[in-house]
Design an enzyme around this catalytic site. Structure first.
Site, mmCIF file in Angstrom:
data_model
loop_
_atom_site.group_PDB
_atom_site.id
_atom_site.type_symbol
_atom_site.label_atom_id
_atom_site.label_comp_id
_atom_site.label_asym_id
_atom_site.label_seq_id
_atom_site.Cartn_x
_atom_site.Cartn_y
_atom_site.Cartn_z
ATOM 1 N N TYR A 1 -2.916 -26.887 -5.116
ATOM 2 C CA TYR A 1 -2.890 -25.739 -6.039
ATOM 3 C C TYR A 1 -4.219 -25.003 -5.997
ATOM 4 O O TYR A 1 -4.268 -23.779 -6.041
ATOM 5 C CB TYR A 1 -2.596 -26.209 -7.474
ATOM 6 C CG TYR A 1 -2.321 -25.041 -8.400
ATOM 7 C CD1 TYR A 1 -1.022 -24.582 -8.600
ATOM 8 C CD2 TYR A 1 -3.362 -24.367 -9.035
ATOM 9 C CE1 TYR A 1 -0.769 -23.496 -9.410
ATOM 10 C CE2 TYR A 1 -3.122 -23.269 -9.845
ATOM 11 C CZ TYR A 1 -1.818 -22.838 -10.033
ATOM 12 O OH TYR A 1 -1.585 -21.745 -10.826
ATOM 13 N N PHE B 1 1.167 6.932 -0.089
ATOM 14 C CA PHE B 1 2.138 5.926 0.329
ATOM 15 C C PHE B 1 2.901 5.509 -0.925
ATOM 16 O O PHE B 1 2.348 5.485 -2.022
ATOM 17 C CB PHE B 1 1.505 4.719 1.041
ATOM 18 C CG PHE B 1 2.582 3.783 1.518
ATOM 19 C CD1 PHE B 1 3.409 4.149 2.559
ATOM 20 C CD2 PHE B 1 2.833 2.594 0.861
ATOM 21 C CE1 PHE B 1 4.478 3.336 2.954
ATOM 22 C CE2 PHE B 1 3.895 1.774 1.242
ATOM 23 C CZ PHE B 1 4.707 2.143 2.297
ATOM 24 N N THR B 2 4.164 5.162 -0.758
ATOM 25 C CA THR B 2 5.082 4.949 -1.876
ATOM 26 C C THR B 2 4.545 3.962 -2.926
ATOM 27 O O THR B 2 4.348 4.322 -4.091
ATOM 28 C CB THR B 2 6.437 4.459 -1.345
ATOM 29 O OG1 THR B 2 6.209 3.310 -0.507
ATOM 30 C CG2 THR B 2 7.125 5.543 -0.520
ATOM 31 N N ASP C 1 -7.024 1.542 2.799
ATOM 32 C CA ASP C 1 -5.744 0.856 2.963
ATOM 33 C C ASP C 1 -5.752 0.411 4.418
ATOM 34 O O ASP C 1 -5.478 1.189 5.325
ATOM 35 C CB ASP C 1 -4.566 1.784 2.659
ATOM 36 C CG ASP C 1 -3.232 1.055 2.839
ATOM 37 O OD1 ASP C 1 -3.214 0.020 3.534
ATOM 38 O OD2 ASP C 1 -2.213 1.522 2.296
ATOM 39 N N LYS D 1 1.739 -6.354 8.438
ATOM 40 C CA LYS D 1 1.746 -5.398 9.560
ATOM 41 C C LYS D 1 0.775 -5.890 10.633
ATOM 42 O O LYS D 1 1.091 -6.812 11.374
ATOM 43 C CB LYS D 1 1.378 -3.993 9.068
ATOM 44 C CG LYS D 1 2.502 -3.281 8.313
ATOM 45 C CD LYS D 1 2.601 -3.693 6.882
ATOM 46 C CE LYS D 1 3.450 -2.762 6.044
ATOM 47 N NZ LYS D 1 3.635 -3.280 4.677
ATOM 48 N N ARG E 1 12.168 8.684 5.639
ATOM 49 C CA ARG E 1 10.827 8.936 5.110
ATOM 50 C C ARG E 1 10.732 10.431 4.815
ATOM 51 O O ARG E 1 10.067 11.186 5.504
ATOM 52 C CB ARG E 1 9.738 8.524 6.119
ATOM 53 C CG ARG E 1 9.658 7.045 6.408
ATOM 54 C CD ARG E 1 8.824 6.200 5.477
ATOM 55 N NE ARG E 1 9.415 5.844 4.204
ATOM 56 C CZ ARG E 1 9.012 4.806 3.476
ATOM 57 N NH1 ARG E 1 8.059 3.993 3.913
ATOM 58 N NH2 ARG E 1 9.545 4.561 2.308
ATOM 59 N N PHE F 1 14.011 5.016 -2.956
ATOM 60 C CA PHE F 1 14.543 4.907 -1.592
ATOM 61 C C PHE F 1 15.069 3.518 -1.272
ATOM 62 O O PHE F 1 15.952 3.357 -0.443
ATOM 63 C CB PHE F 1 13.480 5.311 -0.560
ATOM 64 C CG PHE F 1 12.219 4.491 -0.647
ATOM 65 C CD1 PHE F 1 11.229 4.819 -1.559
ATOM 66 C CD2 PHE F 1 12.028 3.390 0.166
ATOM 67 C CE1 PHE F 1 10.069 4.049 -1.652
ATOM 68 C CE2 PHE F 1 10.875 2.623 0.090
ATOM 69 C CZ PHE F 1 9.904 2.954 -0.834
HETATM 70 O O1 PLI Z 1 4.870 -3.965 1.631
HETATM 71 P P1 PLI Z 1 3.566 -4.463 1.083
HETATM 72 O O2 PLI Z 1 3.574 -4.625 -0.382
HETATM 73 O O3 PLI Z 1 3.050 -5.679 1.789
HETATM 74 O O4 PLI Z 1 2.470 -3.324 1.442
HETATM 75 C C1 PLI Z 1 2.485 -2.062 0.882
HETATM 76 C C2 PLI Z 1 1.938 -1.045 1.837
HETATM 77 C C3 PLI Z 1 0.719 -0.495 1.595
HETATM 78 N N1 PLI Z 1 0.191 0.440 2.424
HETATM 79 C C4 PLI Z 1 0.836 0.859 3.526
HETATM 80 C C5 PLI Z 1 0.209 1.896 4.390
HETATM 81 C C6 PLI Z 1 2.076 0.340 3.837
HETATM 82 O O5 PLI Z 1 2.683 0.755 4.944
HETATM 83 C C7 PLI Z 1 2.677 -0.636 2.973
HETATM 84 C C8 PLI Z 1 3.978 -1.138 3.194
HETATM 85 N N2 PLI Z 1 4.761 -0.595 4.092
HETATM 86 C C9 PLI Z 1 6.023 -0.853 4.347
HETATM 87 C C10 PLI Z 1 6.826 -1.855 3.609
HETATM 88 C C11 PLI Z 1 6.650 -0.101 5.428
HETATM 89 O O6 PLI Z 1 7.825 -0.322 5.738
HETATM 90 O O7 PLI Z 1 5.951 0.751 6.005
#
Ligand code: PLI
Length: 461
Positions: A76, A128-129, A219, A262, A386, A453
């Site tokens: 933990y 970004f969303t 970011d 990513k 998008r 979306f």
């Molecule tokens: O999906 P998360 O919560 O691990 O990360 C959010 C996020 C933050 N910044 C940017 C630039 C992103 O592209 C992003 C998540 N992107 C997704 C899920 C995508 O499909 O692009």
């Protein structure tokens, strides 16, 4: 565009295990997409052949990452894997402190809560969303400071992620520096089509914001991909490697939010990285409220180990040549077939300009949503809207945002698909393009309150 190394982009790996896919018939797909309310997020993945919905968490891990999972220290508190992650962040990115989070939006939540006061202004190089929503939920107001070229799908500017410094100065003059806790700067800019920011622009921005004592928070979700474009396109960086360029980017900022799903080549995880001790203490304290203890932040020990290894793998020049080389391969094929795509081709996917593709539809008929559904119906290839649906509504007026870019994103997961898959994708999109006049658009019949979306439902007009 050419990759300026002396070998091709063929993958620097071989395949050790495969995942079998379901093939579907046109009649099955017609039924499935209707049941999904013409929203590709609501399809079951078993009904998808080639899944290009996102590059987020869809990466193939390496044998070393899988081996790392077996070293998971599931304590933990004080898991050994946390310290491996901390070392990777310090050595590769140069930030002093790291707070792990379950994914990127967990880090955005912590950051927004510690830095934003109601009424604050948060400038960013395009929205970004999830990032903008967390800023708004904390009482902040997002302002777009990206260069105008980024909103034009056909403008070939090599760094469409750049910030317009005049827009930043105008915001500082209008609201005062005390109203701007930080600038949120993305590498590569997702909603603009995966477009990079240049180091020159970031350096100029640093000079400007330092004058006013305003922080820059990166970011850094796709920072290594951004570094690859700098190496290719920015004078003076040809002979530097991705790792050096990434370090230089991070050094110009005060902290970063990261979705490790990513660049960092894993299936789950993220973190908030900071240089300021007091901010770190505040965020690690909030972490225990929303994520978990500050040495695991909602992640298993094994997940942190996979991220630590993935961060290092993501900085390999050979990996990045192959990764973005594959995206360019698809982009070039579609361009040759005259399919209207965002230029230049970005880092994590090829973005179709749905306004041009379905030029007979109005934006309120959801052209990008329509096109993503039609591509699925044609071939079982899953892509993502998008455009107007992703942009959501204005927090104050409740009106739709009407983004200039109305795009379908064909997103390529890392180390997952082959060149033959890309050929099938291109053929399908060319086929849909030939039939484009037949499509009549969609009507939204269910709209959730947040990030619509993901869960909105539509019916055919
Ligand atoms: O999906 P998360 O919560 O691990 O990360 C959010 C996020 C933050 N910044 C940017 C630039 C992103 O592209 C992003 C998540 N992107 C997704 C899920 C995508 O499909 O692009």
């Amino acid at each position: 565009m050419e990759i300026n190394s002396n070998h091709s982009w063929a993958e620097p790996f071989k395949i050790k295990m495969v995942e079998l896919l379901n093939m579907t018939t046109p009649a099955q797909r017609k039924k499935k997409i209707k049941e999904a309310g013409y929203n590709t997020f609501l399809l079951r993945s078993r009904d998808v052949y080639i899944d290009l919905l996102t590059d987020s968490g869809t990466n193939a891990m390496s044998d070393r990452q899988w081996a790392g999972l077996m070293l998971g220290d599931e304590a933990y508190a004080g898991s050994e894997n946390f310290y491996h992650l901390e070392s990777a962040v310090r050595e590769c990115y140069g930030y002093k402190y790291v707070v792990p989070t379950h994914q990127g939006r967990g880090a955005e939540n912590l950051l927004s809560k510690i830095l934003i006061k109601p009424g604050d202004i948060i400038p960013g190089n395009m929205y970004f969303t999830t990032t903008r929503l967390h800023q708004e939920l904390a009482g902040g107001i997002f302002h777009d400071i990206i260069i105008d070229e980024a909103h034009d799908s056909q403008n070939p500017h090599p760094f469409k992620g750049n910030v317009d410094l005049n827009k930043v100065e105008a915001l500082i003059k209008k609201f005062g520096p005390e109203k701007i806790p930080y600038l949120c700067i993305a590498t590569t800019v997702n909603m603009a089509g995966g477009q990079p920011i240049s180091l020159k622009n970031l350096k100029d921005l640093r000079k400007l914001t330092q004058k006013y004592g305003i922080k820059i928070i990166l970011d850094m979700t796709r920072v290594a991909e951004n570094a690859w474009f700098i190496k290719q396109r920015e004078p003076g960086y040809k002979n530097k490697n991705i790792a050096q360029i990434v370090k230089e980017i991070c050094n110009l900022t005060d902290g970063a939010t990261m979705s490790a799903k990513k660049d960092a080549l894993v299936n789950i995880g993220g973190f908030l990285a900071l240089n300021d001790k007091k901010l770190y203490e505040e965020s690690s304290n909030l972490c225990v409220v929303y994520e978990g203890l500050h040495t695991y932040g909602g992640l298993a020990g094994r997940d942190m180990e996979a991220i630590a290894i993935g961060i290092r793998e993501s900085l390999s020049d050979d990996h990045m040549d192959a990764r973005i080389g594959q995206v360019l391969y698809l982009g070039n094929k579609l361009r040759k077939a005259n399919v209207p795509i965002v230029r230049p081709v970005g880092g994590h996917g090829v973005f179709i300009d749905a306004r041009k593709f379905l030029s007979h539809l109005k934006q309120t008929q959801f052209p990008a949503q329509t096109l993503a559904a039609e591509i699925y119906e044609d071939s079982g290839v899953r892509t993502m809207e998008r455009g107007i649906v992703s942009a959501g509504r204005d927090a104050e007026t409740g009106e739709h945002h009407y983004p200039k870019l109305e795009l379908v994103r064909i997103t390529i997961p890392r180390r997952v698909y082959t060149q033959a898959h890309m050929d099938v994708v291109a053929e399908s999109i060319e086929n849909v393009y030939r039939n484009r006049r037949k499509f009549k658009g969609l009507k939204m019949i269910y709209e959730p309150r947040y990030l619509r979306f993901f869960q909105a439902r539509f019916k055919k007009l």
